[in-house]
Design a protein around this motif. Sequence first.
Motif, PDB file in Angstrom:
ATOM      1  N   ALA A   1       0.851  -1.191   0.000  1.00 60.18           N
ATOM      2  CA  ALA A   1       0.000   0.000   0.000  1.00 60.18           C
ATOM      3  C   ALA A   1       0.884   1.236   0.000  1.00 60.18           C
ATOM      4  N   PHE A   2       0.515   2.225  -0.804  1.00 59.70           N
ATOM      5  CA  PHE A   2       1.271   3.479  -0.895  1.00 59.70           C
ATOM      6  C   PHE A   2       0.284   4.634  -0.750  1.00 59.70           C
ATOM      7  N   ILE A   3       0.549   5.497   0.231  1.00 62.09           N
ATOM      8  CA  ILE A   3      -0.386   6.583   0.538  1.00 62.09           C
ATOM      9  C   ILE A   3      -0.018   7.814  -0.287  1.00 62.09           C
ATOM     10  N   LEU A   4      -0.914   8.235  -1.158  1.00 61.59           N
ATOM     11  CA  LEU A   4      -0.665   9.398  -2.015  1.00 61.59           C
ATOM     12  C   LEU A   4      -0.909  10.701  -1.274  1.00 61.59           C
ATOM     13  N   SER A   5      -1.936  10.722  -0.447  1.00 61.60           N
ATOM     14  CA  SER A   5      -2.213  11.922   0.346  1.00 61.60           C
ATOM     15  C   SER A   5      -3.043  11.526   1.555  1.00 61.60           C
ATOM     16  N   GLY A   6      -2.910  12.330   2.605  1.00 60.82           N
ATOM     17  CA  GLY A   6      -3.725  12.106   3.790  1.00 60.82           C
ATOM     18  C   GLY A   6      -3.173  11.028   4.708  1.00 60.82           C
ATOM     19  N   ASP A   7      -4.026  10.579   5.620  1.00 61.10           N
ATOM     20  CA  ASP A   7      -3.657   9.618   6.661  1.00 61.10           C
ATOM     21  C   ASP A   7      -4.616   8.433   6.605  1.00 61.10           C
ATOM     22  N   VAL A   8      -4.048   7.244   6.634  1.00 55.54           N
ATOM     23  CA  VAL A   8      -4.818   6.007   6.486  1.00 55.54           C
ATOM     24  C   VAL A   8      -4.309   4.994   7.501  1.00 55.54           C
ATOM     25  N   THR A   9      -5.212   4.206   8.098  1.00 53.01           N
ATOM     26  CA  THR A   9      -4.808   3.073   8.940  1.00 53.01           C
ATOM     27  C   THR A   9      -5.154   1.778   8.214  1.00 53.01           C
ATOM     28  N   ILE A  10      -4.156   0.910   8.052  1.00 51.79           N
ATOM     29  CA  ILE A  10      -4.358  -0.387   7.404  1.00 51.79           C
ATOM     30  C   ILE A  10      -3.914  -1.480   8.373  1.00 51.79           C
ATOM     31  N   ASN A  11      -4.840  -2.376   8.691  1.00 51.11           N
ATOM     32  CA  ASN A  11      -4.583  -3.470   9.637  1.00 51.11           C
ATOM     33  C   ASN A  11      -3.897  -2.954  10.911  1.00 51.11           C
ATOM     34  N   GLY A  12      -4.399  -1.801  11.392  1.00 54.02           N
ATOM     35  CA  GLY A  12      -3.922  -1.249  12.652  1.00 54.02           C
ATOM     36  C   GLY A  12      -2.683  -0.370  12.553  1.00 54.02           C
ATOM     37  N   GLN A  13      -2.059  -0.320  11.360  1.00 51.95           N
ATOM     38  CA  GLN A  13      -0.846   0.492  11.188  1.00 51.95           C
ATOM     39  C   GLN A  13      -1.216   1.869  10.645  1.00 51.95           C
ATOM     40  N   LYS A  14      -0.866   2.914  11.395  1.00 51.96           N
ATOM     41  CA  LYS A  14      -1.156   4.275  10.936  1.00 51.96           C
ATOM     42  C   LYS A  14      -0.131   4.684   9.872  1.00 51.96           C
ATOM     43  N   LEU A  15      -0.622   5.250   8.779  1.00 44.14           N
ATOM     44  CA  LEU A  15       0.219   5.637   7.647  1.00 44.14           C
ATOM     45  C   LEU A  15      -0.084   7.070   7.253  1.00 44.14           C
ATOM     46  N   ASN A  16       0.968   7.753   6.791  1.00 46.95           N
ATOM     47  CA  ASN A  16       0.839   9.145   6.359  1.00 46.95           C
ATOM     48  C   ASN A  16       1.283   9.274   4.903  1.00 46.95           C
ATOM     49  N   LYS A  17       1.188  10.491   4.386  1.00 42.63           N
ATOM     50  CA  LYS A  17       1.486  10.762   2.986  1.00 42.63           C
ATOM     51  C   LYS A  17       2.842  10.181   2.561  1.00 42.63           C
ATOM     52  N   ARG A  18       2.824   9.394   1.484  1.00 43.57           N
ATOM     53  CA  ARG A  18       3.993   8.780   0.842  1.00 43.57           C
ATOM     54  C   ARG A  18       4.617   7.645   1.659  1.00 43.57           C
ATOM     55  N   ASP A  19       3.955   7.221   2.733  1.00 42.50           N
ATOM     56  CA  ASP A  19       4.404   6.002   3.413  1.00 42.50           C
ATOM     57  C   ASP A  19       4.023   4.781   2.579  1.00 42.50           C
ATOM     58  N   GLY A  20       4.803   3.717   2.724  1.00 43.30           N
ATOM     59  CA  GLY A  20       4.502   2.437   2.090  1.00 43.30           C
ATOM     60  C   GLY A  20       4.397   1.348   3.142  1.00 43.30           C
ATOM     61  N   LEU A  21       3.464   0.416   2.950  1.00 41.93           N
ATOM     62  CA  LEU A  21       3.287  -0.707   3.874  1.00 41.93           C
ATOM     63  C   LEU A  21       3.080  -1.980   3.068  1.00 41.93           C
ATOM     64  N   GLY A  22       3.955  -2.947   3.289  1.00 40.99           N
ATOM     65  CA  GLY A  22       3.792  -4.255   2.664  1.00 40.99           C
ATOM     66  C   GLY A  22       3.178  -5.232   3.654  1.00 40.99           C
ATOM     67  N   ILE A  23       2.188  -5.999   3.211  1.00 41.71           N
ATOM     68  CA  ILE A  23       1.498  -6.977   4.066  1.00 41.71           C
ATOM     69  C   ILE A  23       1.381  -8.288   3.293  1.00 41.71           C
ATOM     70  N   TRP A  24       1.770  -9.391   3.932  1.00 42.02           N
ATOM     71  CA  TRP A  24       1.608 -10.705   3.299  1.00 42.02           C
ATOM     72  C   TRP A  24       1.309 -11.756   4.364  1.00 42.02           C
ATOM     73  N   ASP A  25       1.016 -12.964   3.916  1.00 37.93           N
ATOM     74  CA  ASP A  25       0.569 -14.051   4.806  1.00 37.93           C
ATOM     75  C   ASP A  25      -0.706 -13.663   5.547  1.00 37.93           C
ATOM     76  N   THR A  26      -1.584 -12.991   4.827  1.00 35.46           N
ATOM     77  CA  THR A  26      -2.926 -12.688   5.325  1.00 35.46           C
ATOM     78  C   THR A  26      -3.862 -12.720   4.132  1.00 35.46           C
ATOM     79  N   ASP A  27      -5.154 -12.736   4.382  1.00 37.77           N
ATOM     80  CA  ASP A  27      -6.070 -12.796   3.232  1.00 37.77           C
ATOM     81  C   ASP A  27      -6.921 -11.550   3.077  1.00 37.77           C
ATOM     82  N   LYS A  28      -6.826 -10.606   4.052  1.00 33.52           N
ATOM     83  CA  LYS A  28      -7.598  -9.376   3.841  1.00 33.52           C
ATOM     84  C   LYS A  28      -7.003  -8.203   4.600  1.00 33.52           C
TER      85      LYS A  28
END
Length: 238
Positions: free
Chosen positions: A191-218
């Motif tokens: 996941a790559f955040i283009l603008s704003g603030d997003v939480t994915i699977n409990g991880q808070k992310l901000n503009k231009r942060d990247g988060l890789g997630i695997w070994d899960t199904d959703k």
Amino acid sequence: MENTILHKAETRGHANHGWLNSHHSFSFANYYNPERMHFGVLRVLNDDQVEAGMGFGTHPHDNMEIISIPLEGDLEHKDSMGTVAVIKNGDVQVMSAGTGITHSEYNKNKDKLVKFLQIWVFPNRKNVKPRYDQITLKESDRHNKLQQIVSPSPDDEGAWINQNAWFQLGKFDKGVKTDYAIKAKGNGVYAFILSGDVTINGQKLNKRDGLGIWDTDKLNIQADSDAEFLLMDVPMIV
């Protein structure tokens, strides 16, 4: 057991060539980080800004799927297949380099920047016939929902590439939540955040942060502010 890797925006590689200001989520050109070679088949994620009237001269590629997503301004593309096209925000361009292709990319405008994401994905078939395609998206199709912009099949939604990968764009208002089911067994999502603030699977992310997630199904996604983000669902084994 879910695995994650977090790449904060400020930890990316950075190269400022004057005409080109580029941030690299993964090793690229003079930026080398052995811990950031790729995420599965996702090899390059460059956040590029090109000055007015400047650009990349003709250069070659082979055996790579190249996806360009303009964020601002107009990018002119010319290639050895005879394609001449201008892509702008709302467009997605894909190029299967296959057996080999040369192309150039220039900022079409003399008075403003062009900003775009350049993404490289390892293909699942080598030495295919080179191919170019571009599509134009409707912004309303990603307002508070996920809009599929890349897929493995010409019969599916979005532009298609030679890989078992699906890309989604979302443009969410603050407070909007959604779930995303990973499309194929053995795939992960970057996941790559283009603008704003997003939480994915409990991880808070901000503009231009990247988060890789695997070994899960959703994924569970929540916009903590008005936000725009890109999900890249890709095989983890190259």
